[in-house]
Every structure is written in C-alpha cells, then in structure tokens.
Write an enzyme that holds these catalytic residues in place. Structure first.
Site, mmCIF file in Angstrom:
data_model
loop_
_atom_site.group_PDB
_atom_site.id
_atom_site.type_symbol
_atom_site.label_atom_id
_atom_site.label_comp_id
_atom_site.label_asym_id
_atom_site.label_seq_id
_atom_site.Cartn_x
_atom_site.Cartn_y
_atom_site.Cartn_z
ATOM 1 N N ASP A 144 -0.053 5.212 1.108
ATOM 2 C CA ASP A 144 -0.231 6.100 2.268
ATOM 3 C C ASP A 144 -0.319 5.296 3.558
ATOM 4 O O ASP A 144 -1.148 4.385 3.685
ATOM 5 C CB ASP A 144 -1.517 6.927 2.109
ATOM 6 C CG ASP A 144 -1.455 7.879 0.928
ATOM 7 O OD1 ASP A 144 -0.629 8.795 0.953
ATOM 8 O OD2 ASP A 144 -2.247 7.698 -0.017
ATOM 9 N N ASP B 142 0.872 -1.164 0.000
ATOM 10 C CA ASP B 142 0.000 0.000 0.000
ATOM 11 C C ASP B 142 0.919 1.227 0.000
ATOM 12 O O ASP B 142 2.125 1.112 0.240
ATOM 13 C CB ASP B 142 -0.880 -0.040 1.248
ATOM 14 C CG ASP B 142 -1.724 1.204 1.420
ATOM 15 O OD1 ASP B 142 -2.385 1.620 0.452
ATOM 16 O OD2 ASP B 142 -1.711 1.777 2.528
ATOM 17 N N ASP C 176 -1.653 -0.760 5.975
ATOM 18 C CA ASP C 176 -2.030 -0.258 7.300
ATOM 19 C C ASP C 176 -3.527 -0.122 7.495
ATOM 20 O O ASP C 176 -3.966 0.335 8.546
ATOM 21 C CB ASP C 176 -1.380 1.115 7.533
ATOM 22 C CG ASP C 176 -2.034 2.198 6.698
ATOM 23 O OD1 ASP C 176 -2.150 2.007 5.470
ATOM 24 O OD2 ASP C 176 -2.433 3.230 7.262
#
Length: 214
Positions: free
Chosen positions: A12, A10, A166
């Site tokens: 960000d 991922d 996250d």
C-alpha cells in the site's frame, strides 16, 4: 547506478494506490455500526500499521469488543471492495517488468488474505519470489523479522538488498535488518518525515528506480 540483487517492495502506497478502497470500506463499516464517518484524508494517515491498528485509530477507542466488531464489519466490506479502485501506481508495471530478472519480494503489514486477493486480481502473483503479510506468524514492520526471513529464503546478503517503501515502518525495518532503504515520495507517507530518517535513496516517481538500480 547501484547494484541490487533483491528488491523488497511494500504494498500500500508503494506498489499500489489502495487508499480509496480502504477509506470507503472503513466508512461503510462505520455506517453499518451507526458511527460517524471519517474524512478520507484522515483515514489515509492510519494506513500502514496493519488492519487492527487501522481500525483502532479510526475508532479512537481501545474497547476490545468494539474493535473486534468493527474488524469483522470492515473485513466484510473490504473483501468485497478491495479491487474497486485499487491500481498499480503509474509506471510500476514497467518497473516490475524491468527488474523481472532479479529477485523480487513483497513485504507488507497488510493482512495476507487481502494481499493475496489483490495481487491475484491485478495479475501480479508471478512477479514475486516471496510474499509476506500480516498473519504469517512474524512480527510486522518496523520489526525486521519479515525482511530477515526474506533474505534467508532467497539466500541474499543484506548488503545486496533494498527495501522500497513509503512509510516510516519500511525505513525502520530496513535499517534494523541492515538492508538499504529507498523512501517513496509519491505514496501515503509524508515525504519530509520520510526523508528525516535518512533513507539510502529517495524517489518521487516509481520510474526513478530504473535509474538508481542495476
């Protein structure tokens, strides 16, 4: 250690800490529109579902005209400020270098034109064999479409790949695609909520990836 032929990251909250530039751009947009600014901490909770949903959540409105106006305003500011403070998380440069012999992909719900500008500005473009973001004509995470397409392009079996992220979207997408998942506790998501989805692995610092995968 666990074997991984393909690492899917991922963006960000996983590879980069971009939250201040995003929050600043939201508030610059709201200032231009005469709307009250939001706390950075609140804006951070909206990150991860694509820019349109970010604006909808920040506005707290479903008025299409207002949303479209805010999107245009946000884009102007974010394109000018997306590299003001955005940096790789500590240790992530070493992680990417450590795994440079492997297949590495970037799969994000962030708009593709923002993603491309950021990875170019941080000199990361050559790190990835595949980059998918919003606007690539595929459904966003938690839908598994971008992960499945990545597996197909890179000719990799799901069992040989791991999705590192996250957010809940990352874990759900990995599970739907049959890919192993690695939750990230240092990013924007709540670590305990992330652990509640039972990812296959969980890390608190980026460097732990080098201890888990070979």
């Amino acid at each position: 250690m666990h074997r991984a032929e393909l690492l899917i990251f991922d963006l960000d909250g996983t590879l980069i800490d971009s939250k201040r530039d995003i929050a600043n751009s939201v508030n610059l947009c709201f200032k231009d529109m005469g709307l009250p600014e939001k706390s950075h901490e609140l804006i951070y909770t909206y990150v991860g579902n694509g820019v349109r949903q970010l604006i909808i959540d920040a506005l707290g409105s479903d008025d299409p005209e207002l949303i479209d106006r805010a999107l245009g305003c946000f884009e102007q500011h974010y394109l000018s400020h997306l590299l003001d403070e955005t940096r790789l998380f500590p240790g992530m440069a070493e992680v990417l270098q450590h795994f440079e012999h492997k297949k590495i992909a970037l799969v994000t719900n962030k708009s593709a034109h923002y993603t491309e500008k950021i990875i170019a500005g941080l000199n990361l473009a050559e790190c990835f064999d595949v980059v998918f973001g919003a606007g690539s004509a595929m459904r966003l995470k938690p839908h598994p479409e971008m992960l499945l397409k990545t597996l197909d392009i890179l000719e990799t079996q799901a069992c040989d790949a791991v999705m590192i992220g996250d957010s809940l979207n990352d874990i759900h997408a990995a599970q739907a695609a049959g890919v192993r998942s690695c939750g990230v506790g240092y990013g924007f998501g709540d670590p305990q909520t992330l652990k509640g989805l039972n990812p296959d692995f969980f890390i608190h610092q980026s460097g732990e990836l080098m201890d888990i995968f070979k």
